[in-house]
Design an enzyme around this catalytic site. Structure first.
Site, PDB file in Angstrom:
ATOM      1  N   HIS A  92      43.001  38.939 -10.825  1.00 19.47           N
ATOM      2  CA  HIS A  92      42.302  39.489  -9.658  1.00 19.47           C
ATOM      3  C   HIS A  92      43.330  40.183  -8.778  1.00 19.47           C
ATOM      4  CE1 HIS A  92      40.124  39.605  -5.795  1.00 19.47           C
ATOM      5  NE2 HIS A  92      41.291  39.234  -5.284  1.00 19.47           N
ATOM      6  N   LYS A 148      44.166  34.251 -13.479  1.00 28.13           N
ATOM      7  CA  LYS A 148      42.998  33.409 -13.732  1.00 28.13           C
ATOM      8  C   LYS A 148      43.250  32.432 -14.888  1.00 28.13           C
ATOM      9  CE  LYS A 148      39.838  37.062 -12.109  1.00 28.13           C
ATOM     10  NZ  LYS A 148      38.648  37.890 -12.442  1.00 28.13           N
ATOM     11  N   TYR A 156      34.376  35.345  -3.536  1.00 28.28           N
ATOM     12  CA  TYR A 156      33.439  36.203  -4.268  1.00 28.28           C
ATOM     13  C   TYR A 156      32.121  36.373  -3.504  1.00 28.28           C
ATOM     14  CZ  TYR A 156      36.606  36.049  -8.294  1.00 28.28           C
ATOM     15  OH  TYR A 156      37.689  36.192  -9.136  1.00 28.28           O
ATOM     16  N   GLU A 180      42.345  37.845   2.226  1.00 36.90           N
ATOM     17  CA  GLU A 180      42.749  36.987   1.101  1.00 36.90           C
ATOM     18  C   GLU A 180      44.075  36.286   1.368  1.00 36.90           C
ATOM     19  OE1 GLU A 180      40.206  39.284  -2.380  1.00 36.90           O
ATOM     20  OE2 GLU A 180      42.379  39.468  -2.410  1.00 36.90           O
ATOM     21  N   ASN A 182      38.914  38.372 -17.527  1.00 34.77           N
ATOM     22  CA  ASN A 182      39.770  39.561 -17.441  1.00 34.77           C
ATOM     23  C   ASN A 182      41.154  39.282 -16.859  1.00 34.77           C
ATOM     24  OD1 ASN A 182      39.011  39.238 -14.811  1.00 34.77           O
ATOM     25  ND2 ASN A 182      37.917  41.176 -14.611  1.00 34.77           N
TER      26      ASN A 182
HETATM   27  N1  UDP Z   1      32.515  39.724 -12.952  1.00 38.66           N
HETATM   28  C1  UDP Z   1      31.738  39.307 -14.027  1.00 38.66           C
HETATM   29  N2  UDP Z   1      30.672  40.091 -14.425  1.00 38.66           N
HETATM   30  C2  UDP Z   1      30.374  41.277 -13.810  1.00 38.66           C
HETATM   31  C3  UDP Z   1      31.177  41.681 -12.708  1.00 38.66           C
HETATM   32  C4  UDP Z   1      32.238  40.889 -12.324  1.00 38.66           C
HETATM   33  O1  UDP Z   1      31.992  38.260 -14.598  1.00 38.66           O
HETATM   34  O2  UDP Z   1      29.426  41.944 -14.218  1.00 38.66           O
HETATM   35  C5  UDP Z   1      33.662  38.907 -12.539  1.00 38.66           C
HETATM   36  C6  UDP Z   1      34.959  39.486 -13.092  1.00 38.66           C
HETATM   37  O3  UDP Z   1      35.789  38.422 -13.510  1.00 38.66           O
HETATM   38  C7  UDP Z   1      35.553  40.193 -11.910  1.00 38.66           C
HETATM   39  C8  UDP Z   1      35.080  39.314 -10.754  1.00 38.66           C
HETATM   40  O4  UDP Z   1      33.781  38.903 -11.132  1.00 38.66           O
HETATM   41  O5  UDP Z   1      36.950  40.304 -12.002  1.00 38.66           O
HETATM   42  C9  UDP Z   1      35.039  40.015  -9.419  1.00 38.66           C
HETATM   43  O6  UDP Z   1      34.238  41.162  -9.527  1.00 38.66           O
HETATM   44  P1  UDP Z   1      34.655  42.510  -8.788  1.00 38.66           P
HETATM   45  O7  UDP Z   1      33.488  43.435  -8.868  1.00 38.66           O
HETATM   46  O8  UDP Z   1      35.202  42.201  -7.443  1.00 38.66           O
HETATM   47  O9  UDP Z   1      35.775  43.112  -9.759  1.00 38.66           O
HETATM   48  P2  UDP Z   1      37.385  43.153  -9.623  1.00 38.66           P
HETATM   49  O10 UDP Z   1      37.691  43.453  -8.185  1.00 38.66           O
HETATM   50  O11 UDP Z   1      37.920  41.823 -10.076  1.00 38.66           O
HETATM   51  O12 UDP Z   1      37.803  44.269 -10.548  1.00 38.66           O
HETATM   52 MG    MG Z   2      37.038  42.478  -6.498  1.00 42.21          MG
END
Ligand code: UDP
Ligand code: MG
Length: 156
Positions: free
Chosen positions: A117, A11, A51, A128, A114
């Site tokens: 992804h 990212k 997303y 994807e 974070n």
């Molecule tokens: N995200 C966020 N706030 C939240 C949850 C998710 O900003 O409360 C963002 C975060 O960058 C995350 C992305 O949305 O990596 C996708 O969310 P997901 O639940 O799919 O988590 P991941 O698979 O990335 O661990």
């Molecule tokens: Mg995810």
């Protein structure tokens, strides 16, 4: 045990913080095979697709803005049980809760910033791969160290 492909996105925060090479090297040293890689700028439409499970969340507009403003690195990794292995290396979504030794645990303090992804299931990985790569952008080359990464009974 099954040979799988999975998608990783590095990212924009990782680009800004000079972490791209360090993050990539973690997957290389694990023994995952890089079978596709490119920089892309996500469009808002692509972000909404990627997303889709989050578009109704209050943080979504910020997430879309963050992910579409600057380029990201997208790559596909191949290996035995690659989806699960890669998610373990990445760590949980909230980096403050992510185990030390994971990418998020070592390089981030945030959920919304974070660094990375990774596909969360085999089905998501398939979707994807199609979302980000044309068939000719994926490479089926012979990794010569394969015999040292896997034993005889682990190669298929
Ligand atoms: N995200 C966020 N706030 C939240 C949850 C998710 O900003 O409360 C963002 C975060 O960058 C995350 C992305 O949305 O990596 C996708 O969310 P997901 O639940 O799919 O988590 P991941 O698979 O990335 O661990
Ligand atoms: Mg995810």
């Amino acid at each position: 045990m099954a040979m799988e492909k999975t998608v990783v996105l590095i990212k924009p925060d990782a680009f800004q913080r000079g972490l791209v090479g360090r993050i990539l090297s973690r997957f290389e040293r694990k023994g995952l095979k890089i079978v596709g890689m490119k920089m892309v700028k996500m469009s808002p439409g692509l972000a909404k697709e990627h997303y889709a499970h989050l578009v109704d969340k209050p943080f979504y507009p910020g997430l879309e803005k963050f992910m579409t403003n600057e380029p990201i690195l997208v790559f596909v990794l191949e290996g035995q049980e690659a989806v699960e292995v890669v998610r373990k290396i990445v760590g949980v979504t909230n980096s403050r809760k992510a185990d030390a030794g994971t990418v998020r645990g070592d390089y981030s303090m945030s959920t919304g910033r974070n660094t990375i992804h990774a596909s969360d299931s085999i089905e998501t990985a398939r979707a994807e791969i199609t979302r980000f790569f044309a068939p000719e952008e994926l490479f089926d080359y012979n990794l010569k160290v394969w015999d040292y990464i896997y034993a005889e009974d682990e190669k298929e």
